[in-house]
Design an enzyme around this catalytic site. Structure first.
Site, PDB file in Angstrom:
ATOM      1  N   ALA A 136       4.556  13.615   3.277  1.00 24.13           N
ATOM      2  CA  ALA A 136       3.129  13.325   3.521  1.00 24.13           C
ATOM      3  C   ALA A 136       2.998  12.056   4.354  1.00 24.13           C
ATOM      4  O   ALA A 136       2.904  10.950   3.816  1.00 24.13           O
ATOM      5  CB  ALA A 136       2.377  13.177   2.201  1.00 24.13           C
ATOM      6  N   PHE A 168       0.871  -1.187   0.000  1.00 22.45           N
ATOM      7  CA  PHE A 168       0.000   0.000   0.000  1.00 22.45           C
ATOM      8  C   PHE A 168       0.899   1.225   0.000  1.00 22.45           C
ATOM      9  O   PHE A 168       1.615   1.460   0.988  1.00 22.45           O
ATOM     10  CB  PHE A 168      -0.854  -0.074   1.269  1.00 22.45           C
ATOM     11  CG  PHE A 168      -1.839   1.041   1.484  1.00 22.45           C
ATOM     12  CD1 PHE A 168      -3.082   1.030   0.859  1.00 22.45           C
ATOM     13  CD2 PHE A 168      -1.558   2.079   2.364  1.00 22.45           C
ATOM     14  CE1 PHE A 168      -4.023   2.023   1.112  1.00 22.45           C
ATOM     15  CE2 PHE A 168      -2.491   3.083   2.616  1.00 22.45           C
ATOM     16  CZ  PHE A 168      -3.723   3.055   1.988  1.00 22.45           C
ATOM     17  N   GLU A 228      -0.178   3.130  10.098  1.00 18.00           N
ATOM     18  CA  GLU A 228      -1.628   3.195   9.806  1.00 18.00           C
ATOM     19  C   GLU A 228      -2.341   4.260  10.650  1.00 18.00           C
ATOM     20  O   GLU A 228      -3.484   4.105  11.058  1.00 18.00           O
ATOM     21  CB  GLU A 228      -2.267   1.811   9.909  1.00 18.00           C
ATOM     22  CG  GLU A 228      -1.551   0.857   8.953  1.00 18.00           C
ATOM     23  CD  GLU A 228      -2.315  -0.341   8.519  1.00 18.00           C
ATOM     24  OE1 GLU A 228      -3.547  -0.283   8.496  1.00 18.00           O
ATOM     25  OE2 GLU A 228      -1.652  -1.344   8.169  1.00 18.00           O
TER      26      GLU A 228
HETATM   27  N1  CAA Z   1     -13.836   7.322   4.977  1.00 19.13           N
HETATM   28  C1  CAA Z   1     -14.310   8.020   3.916  1.00 19.13           C
HETATM   29  N2  CAA Z   1     -14.065   9.340   3.739  1.00 19.13           N
HETATM   30  C2  CAA Z   1     -13.331   9.973   4.658  1.00 19.13           C
HETATM   31  C3  CAA Z   1     -12.811   9.306   5.783  1.00 19.13           C
HETATM   32  C4  CAA Z   1     -13.100   7.922   5.925  1.00 19.13           C
HETATM   33  N3  CAA Z   1     -12.645   7.240   6.968  1.00 19.13           N
HETATM   34  N4  CAA Z   1     -12.095  10.177   6.518  1.00 19.13           N
HETATM   35  C5  CAA Z   1     -12.172  11.362   5.899  1.00 19.13           C
HETATM   36  N5  CAA Z   1     -12.922  11.232   4.777  1.00 19.13           N
HETATM   37  C6  CAA Z   1     -13.278  12.303   3.842  1.00 19.13           C
HETATM   38  C7  CAA Z   1     -13.965  13.454   4.561  1.00 19.13           C
HETATM   39  O1  CAA Z   1     -15.362  13.245   4.638  1.00 19.13           O
HETATM   40  C8  CAA Z   1     -13.622  14.640   3.691  1.00 19.13           C
HETATM   41  O2  CAA Z   1     -14.482  14.628   2.563  1.00 19.13           O
HETATM   42  P1  CAA Z   1     -14.836  15.989   1.730  1.00 19.13           P
HETATM   43  O3  CAA Z   1     -13.604  16.424   1.029  1.00 19.13           O
HETATM   44  O4  CAA Z   1     -15.903  15.534   0.800  1.00 19.13           O
HETATM   45  O5  CAA Z   1     -15.300  16.985   2.759  1.00 19.13           O
HETATM   46  C9  CAA Z   1     -12.225  14.311   3.200  1.00 19.13           C
HETATM   47  O6  CAA Z   1     -12.088  12.892   3.310  1.00 19.13           O
HETATM   48  C10 CAA Z   1     -11.133  15.009   3.988  1.00 19.13           C
HETATM   49  O7  CAA Z   1     -11.261  14.604   5.336  1.00 19.13           O
HETATM   50  P2  CAA Z   1     -10.538  15.395   6.537  1.00 19.13           P
HETATM   51  O8  CAA Z   1     -10.896  16.824   6.445  1.00 19.13           O
HETATM   52  O9  CAA Z   1     -10.852  14.662   7.788  1.00 19.13           O
HETATM   53  O10 CAA Z   1      -8.996  15.224   6.142  1.00 19.13           O
HETATM   54  P3  CAA Z   1      -7.683  15.718   6.862  1.00 19.13           P
HETATM   55  O11 CAA Z   1      -6.761  16.239   5.841  1.00 19.13           O
HETATM   56  O12 CAA Z   1      -8.007  16.601   8.048  1.00 19.13           O
HETATM   57  O13 CAA Z   1      -7.005  14.346   7.389  1.00 19.13           O
HETATM   58  C11 CAA Z   1      -6.559  12.544   8.898  1.00 19.13           C
HETATM   59  C12 CAA Z   1      -7.572  13.550   8.341  1.00 19.13           C
HETATM   60  C13 CAA Z   1      -7.384  11.680   9.823  1.00 19.13           C
HETATM   61  C14 CAA Z   1      -5.445  13.227   9.675  1.00 19.13           C
HETATM   62  C15 CAA Z   1      -5.969  11.699   7.747  1.00 19.13           C
HETATM   63  O14 CAA Z   1      -5.134  12.460   6.910  1.00 19.13           O
HETATM   64  C16 CAA Z   1      -5.187  10.507   8.241  1.00 19.13           C
HETATM   65  O15 CAA Z   1      -5.775   9.484   8.557  1.00 19.13           O
HETATM   66  N6  CAA Z   1      -3.822  10.619   8.282  1.00 19.13           N
HETATM   67  C17 CAA Z   1      -2.989   9.469   8.634  1.00 19.13           C
HETATM   68  C18 CAA Z   1      -2.532   8.742   7.424  1.00 19.13           C
HETATM   69  C19 CAA Z   1      -2.162   7.322   7.729  1.00 19.13           C
HETATM   70  O16 CAA Z   1      -2.832   6.630   8.482  1.00 19.13           O
HETATM   71  N7  CAA Z   1      -1.116   6.862   7.075  1.00 19.13           N
HETATM   72  C20 CAA Z   1      -0.727   5.485   7.202  1.00 19.13           C
HETATM   73  C21 CAA Z   1       0.067   5.082   6.019  1.00 19.13           C
HETATM   74  S1  CAA Z   1      -0.123   3.415   5.532  1.00 19.13           S
HETATM   75  C22 CAA Z   1       0.758   2.486   6.602  1.00 19.13           C
HETATM   76  O17 CAA Z   1       1.173   2.919   7.645  1.00 19.13           O
HETATM   77  C23 CAA Z   1       0.907   1.077   6.195  1.00 19.13           C
HETATM   78  C24 CAA Z   1       1.943   0.307   6.942  1.00 19.13           C
HETATM   79  O18 CAA Z   1       3.086   0.611   6.978  1.00 19.13           O
HETATM   80  C25 CAA Z   1       1.558  -0.925   7.605  1.00 19.13           C
END
Ligand code: CAA
Length: 380
Positions: free
Chosen positions: A130, A123, A363
């Site tokens: 970012a 993924f 995550e």
């Molecule tokens: N499901 C569907 N839509 C969603 C959603 C969800 N869970 N969460 C947010 N959205 C939508 C919102 O409704 C919004 O929609 P509109 O544009 O239509 O209004 C849009 O997405 C933007 O949402 P936010 O305003 O909440 O976005 P944000 O920029 O404030 O970010 C955040 C929120 C929770 C901080 C998010 O950026 C986040 O989760 N960041 C962390 C990223 C992450 O987890 N990275 C992990 C990488 S993968 C990994 O780690 C794998 C590995 O190694 C094992």
């Protein structure tokens, strides 16, 4: 309300526990030290149906539910956290978005080899600039006839050293931030694709973490997952499911450490008796087992909510936040019970202690989980 596993879930749990103890655990320390990606483990796990536990059988999966998936990840992670996350990524972060957002043709062609374990997936969201701010990605996707051309870099990609396929997030419009994002299923043998070397880390050292780069890489438009502009939602919805897997992983790591500490406490004698006879140690074990159970129930609640087809962002974030923090406390106490021996490589607790740390980071960090929880509870 009934909290009891179904017969088929219990059978899966027993089968995976045996596999974890007999096949996975004996190699855990060795692969942690060498960093060698356990491809043989992935293939064997796939034969047991663990590459796509909750994927319907018609697409190559085992057709079980998310609770069954959690049981499998807990058992594997109790033996080896690297192996746990390798499976979790393939199930939650790769199979799940194709199942949820893919067309029928994409599910047939792309999901089947991944859910059956013929192929391994990764993924690719995170970039150097970012991490928590996932909407700030700068990998570009430019439409060119029936293809898109990708350029950019990804970092910290679990399974990246060995995966065949990547779910890649890019942007068609950097100015539009998260609304410009788009997701693709990318063949990792495509020209223009490059993977970096093995990233050595504090824990989960055998999970094949690496960098990926794309230079004028062509992806057919037929490999786009969802519409242009929907990529952020694909990523967030996918991570909701991924967080349940990491929560189950944290429960597994904590349980593994707890079991080691309980055995040690019953064998180790000081002041003329096993240390398990001292109330200080008994209280540690009592706290540890209580916290592990609490985390497991939060994890199952999130899994159950997902299986009801309801939105489960809140439940997944709560489960991951609590379980990952619990895993720090429990592995810390497990090490404490082992005393000086726990600090050496001779015992497994130091590995559990190191492995637990990442569950508060990948995550979505604990701080990101709190953002998700706070936004949800404030909405009422
Ligand atoms: N499901 C569907 N839509 C969603 C959603 C969800 N869970 N969460 C947010 N959205 C939508 C919102 O409704 C919004 O929609 P509109 O544009 O239509 O209004 C849009 O997405 C933007 O949402 P936010 O305003 O909440 O976005 P944000 O920029 O404030 O970010 C955040 C929120 C929770 C901080 C998010 O950026 C986040 O989760 N960041 C962390 C990223 C992450 O987890 N990275 C992990 C990488 S993968 C990994 O780690 C794998 C590995 O190694 C094992």
């Amino acid at each position: 309300m009934k909290i009891e596993l179904l017969e088929e879930q219990k059978m899966l749990q027993e089968m995976v526990r045996r596999f974890a103890q007999e096949v996975v655990q004996p190699k855990a320390r060795e692969i942690d030290e060498s960093g060698e990606f356990p491809m043989e483990f992935f293939k064997e796990a796939a034969e047991l149906g663990l590459a796509g536990v909750a994927v319907p059988e018609e697409y190559g999966g085992s057709g079980m539910d998310t609770i069954a998936y959690c049981l499998a990840i807990e058992e594997i992670s109790a033996a080896c956290a690297s192996s746990g996350v390798i499976l979790s990524v393939n199930n939650s972060l790769v199979c799940d978005p194709i199942l949820k957002f893919g067309t029928e043709a994409q599910k047939k062609e792309l999901l089947t080899p991944l859910a059956s374990g013929e192929q391994l997936g990764c993924f690719a969201l995170t970039e150097p600039g970012a991490g928590s701010d996932a909407g700030a990605i700068r990998t570009t996707a430019v439409r060119d006839g029936d293809d898109y051309i990708l350029n950019g870099n990804k970092v910290f990609i679990t399974n990246g050293t060995h995966a065949d396929v990547a779910i890649v997030f890019a942007t068609t419009d950097i100015e539009a931030k998260h609304r410009g994002m788009v997701a693709f299923v990318v063949d990792m043998n495509s020209p223009g694709f490059e993977r970096g070397g093995h990233e050595y880390k504090l824990g989960v050292n055998a999970s094949g973490t690496t960098e990926l780069s794309f230079t004028d890489l062509r992806v057919p438009a037929s490999r786009r997952l969802g519409e242009e502009g929907e990529g952020f939602k694909v990523a967030m919805a996918t991570l909701d499911g991924g967080r349940i897997g990491i929560s189950a992983q944290a429960v597994g790591i904590a349980r593994g450490a707890f079991e080691e500490a309980r055995s040690y406490a019953q064998e180790r004698e000081q002041f003329g008796r096993p240390i398990s006879r001292f109330q200080a140690i008994q209280f540690y074990l009592a706290d540890m087992s209580t916290e592990i159970d609490a985390a497991r129930y939060l994890t199952w609640k999130a899994a159950w909510t997902k299986d009801q087809g309801k939105r489960y962002s809140l439940e997944a974030a709560q489960a991951k936040l609590y379980s990952s923090q619990m895993a720090q406390r429990v592995t810390n106490l497990a090490l404490q019970i082992h005393g000086g021996y726990g600090y050496t490589k001779e015992y497994n607790v130091e590995r559990y202690f190191r492995d637990a740390r990442i569950t508060e980071i990948y995550e979505g960090t604990s701080e990101v989980q709190k953002m998700v929880i706070a936004r949800s509870v404030l909405q009422g």
